[in-house]
Design an enzyme around this catalytic site. Sequence first.
Site, PDB file in Angstrom:
ATOM      1  N   ARG A  63     -34.514  36.667  22.908  1.00 55.50           N
ATOM      2  CA  ARG A  63     -34.886  35.302  23.306  1.00 55.50           C
ATOM      3  C   ARG A  63     -35.113  34.411  22.095  1.00 55.50           C
ATOM      4  O   ARG A  63     -35.079  33.192  22.177  1.00 55.50           O
ATOM      5  CB  ARG A  63     -36.131  35.303  24.220  1.00 55.50           C
ATOM      6  CG  ARG A  63     -36.543  33.901  24.660  1.00 55.50           C
ATOM      7  CD  ARG A  63     -37.417  33.870  25.916  1.00 55.50           C
ATOM      8  NE  ARG A  63     -38.416  34.906  25.938  1.00 55.50           N
ATOM      9  CZ  ARG A  63     -39.533  34.891  25.213  1.00 55.50           C
ATOM     10  NH1 ARG A  63     -39.801  33.879  24.403  1.00 55.50           N
ATOM     11  NH2 ARG A  63     -40.388  35.889  25.292  1.00 55.50           N
ATOM     12  N   TYR A 116     -24.762  11.686  34.316  1.00 54.59           N
ATOM     13  CA  TYR A 116     -24.498  12.860  35.140  1.00 54.59           C
ATOM     14  C   TYR A 116     -25.556  12.947  36.259  1.00 54.59           C
ATOM     15  O   TYR A 116     -26.747  12.726  35.994  1.00 54.59           O
ATOM     16  CB  TYR A 116     -24.547  14.104  34.256  1.00 54.59           C
ATOM     17  CG  TYR A 116     -24.357  15.397  34.995  1.00 54.59           C
ATOM     18  CD1 TYR A 116     -23.114  15.724  35.533  1.00 54.59           C
ATOM     19  CD2 TYR A 116     -25.404  16.285  35.170  1.00 54.59           C
ATOM     20  CE1 TYR A 116     -22.931  16.905  36.226  1.00 54.59           C
ATOM     21  CE2 TYR A 116     -25.230  17.472  35.859  1.00 54.59           C
ATOM     22  CZ  TYR A 116     -23.994  17.775  36.379  1.00 54.59           C
ATOM     23  OH  TYR A 116     -23.815  18.940  37.062  1.00 54.59           O
ATOM     24  N   ASP A 181     -24.582  12.115  25.781  1.00 53.47           N
ATOM     25  CA  ASP A 181     -23.922  13.194  26.514  1.00 53.47           C
ATOM     26  C   ASP A 181     -22.426  12.978  26.298  1.00 53.47           C
ATOM     27  O   ASP A 181     -21.826  12.063  26.846  1.00 53.47           O
ATOM     28  CB  ASP A 181     -24.286  13.137  27.999  1.00 53.47           C
ATOM     29  CG  ASP A 181     -23.740  14.343  28.778  1.00 53.47           C
ATOM     30  OD1 ASP A 181     -22.706  14.901  28.346  1.00 53.47           O
ATOM     31  OD2 ASP A 181     -24.334  14.712  29.810  1.00 53.47           O
ATOM     32  N   LYS A 206     -17.890  22.959  30.644  1.00 55.96           N
ATOM     33  CA  LYS A 206     -16.687  22.159  30.868  1.00 55.96           C
ATOM     34  C   LYS A 206     -15.627  22.488  29.806  1.00 55.96           C
ATOM     35  O   LYS A 206     -15.171  23.611  29.762  1.00 55.96           O
ATOM     36  CB  LYS A 206     -17.066  20.677  30.903  1.00 55.96           C
ATOM     37  CG  LYS A 206     -18.358  20.388  31.702  1.00 55.96           C
ATOM     38  CD  LYS A 206     -18.238  20.714  33.191  1.00 55.96           C
ATOM     39  CE  LYS A 206     -19.573  20.773  33.923  1.00 55.96           C
ATOM     40  NZ  LYS A 206     -20.402  19.588  33.838  1.00 55.96           N
TER      41      LYS A 206
HETATM   42  C1  LIG Z   1     -21.797  19.329  34.034  1.00 60.00           C
HETATM   43  C2  LIG Z   1     -22.440  18.272  33.248  1.00 60.00           C
HETATM   44  C3  LIG Z   1     -23.775  18.381  32.849  1.00 60.00           C
HETATM   45  C4  LIG Z   1     -24.651  19.547  33.247  1.00 60.00           C
HETATM   46  O1  LIG Z   1     -24.164  20.743  32.730  1.00 60.00           O
HETATM   47  P1  LIG Z   1     -24.366  22.181  33.459  1.00 60.00           P
HETATM   48  O2  LIG Z   1     -23.715  23.097  32.510  1.00 60.00           O
HETATM   49  O3  LIG Z   1     -23.714  22.093  34.789  1.00 60.00           O
HETATM   50  O4  LIG Z   1     -25.836  22.395  33.581  1.00 60.00           O
HETATM   51  C5  LIG Z   1     -24.308  17.368  32.079  1.00 60.00           C
HETATM   52  N1  LIG Z   1     -23.578  16.291  31.729  1.00 60.00           N
HETATM   53  C6  LIG Z   1     -22.289  16.154  32.106  1.00 60.00           C
HETATM   54  C7  LIG Z   1     -21.547  14.940  31.684  1.00 60.00           C
HETATM   55  C8  LIG Z   1     -21.681  17.127  32.878  1.00 60.00           C
HETATM   56  O5  LIG Z   1     -20.416  16.962  33.258  1.00 60.00           O
END
Ligand SMILES: *Cc1c(COP(=O)(O)O)cnc(C)c1O
Length: 413
Positions: A63, A116, A181, A206
Amino acid sequence: MASHSLDTLGVHAGRDDFRRLGVHAAPLDLSTTYPIDDLADAIRDIDTMAAGGRPERNAIYARLENPTVSRFERALAELEHADDAVAFGSGMAAVTAALLVARQRGAHVVGVRPLYGGTDHLLESRLLSLDVTWATPDTVGAAMRDDTALVIIETPANPTLLLVDIADVVRQAGRVPVLVDSTFATPVLQQPLAHGATLSLHSGTKYLGGHGDVMAGVIAANDDWARALRQVRVLTGAVLHPMAAYLLHRGLQTLGVRVRAAQAGAIAIAERLRAHPGVERVYFPGIAACDPRRILARQMRGPGAMLAFDVAGGFDAAAAVMRDVRMIVPAVSLGSTDTLIQHPAGLTHRVIGEAARAAEGLSPGMLRLSVGLESPDDVWADLERALRATLHESPAASTRRSEPSVETTTVEA
Ligand SMILES: *Cc1c(COP(=O)(O)O)cnc(C)c1O
């Protein structure tokens, strides 16, 4: 290696110790605990890690630190031209960690919508006892308070693909750190820190993983923030599994190639969608009308591979298109090898509520497409057949073309 091109870094970064180890692929270290040879050394490493640093000799406990995860973090940091990066078990775990660090510094956050759905929902939920002011890209400065600890933006934004001028938001935020982001852009198309942002966040689920089989989040930052984020990760346990880190690190090797290929497909499909009578409006940063302030050329190397469109006929027609595609996968998420289609108002942005959806121009007829690596002609044939069914008209009429209108910005390596 920092002077190398992004493609070269993607292939080689985070692999500096391979020669010494005599390996060609990253060792996958699944240890949860590590033998301690020297207690004095271990105590030093424990103290270092409790303060958010990296250990010198011994990871002690999984961890706290893991070498497979650490290699991925160093590689991502190089791609982002950041001091360091900290990886988490999901994108939302990364968002939460950034907000928890901010919470120690002030009780107020400024968010620029659209964000998001999960991030929006987390902020609205008040779960972390943060006050939130929702701003537009132009009202960030006016929203700042003495206790503002973080400004959060997303560009390209989800699902409208609006671009936010990072440098302009940074200027308005003044002393307050800006988190971008950058999930939709990836480091291939955008490096937020180069425009003054303090934190660049990715849902690694992603494009970074890129094959729809790994869940992760990562934040690139300066040493100060990396230490604070790592400390939160140790305390909350929001760690990334080493198997996921292995897949992400491997994914970085093909990131540039994948993003550019998917982007080429998206450019072709955006153009054809614009000419389709079953489509009312296309949202894609490569379309000049979608980027009136010309932000793309200032902060991105290309429009990316995400697009959205409003189907004429509203919700029912959009639902029919999602139902009728055969190869394209009707599913949330994005950045995979296969093309995915989803309905933001009903799925990813359901949680933010109808009023916020309407304010952001998120219509019931909107579909979002994550263009994958299939032949764009095959993706189009599938999509066009489903769209045509909503019109009950002949293929000849529905494939008429308009002026070429999508910028074909070249993507540098
Ligand atoms: C999917 C996504 C998130 C969250 O990510 P997870 O891996 O699903 O927790 C945050 N910001 C954007 C732009 C996303 O597409």
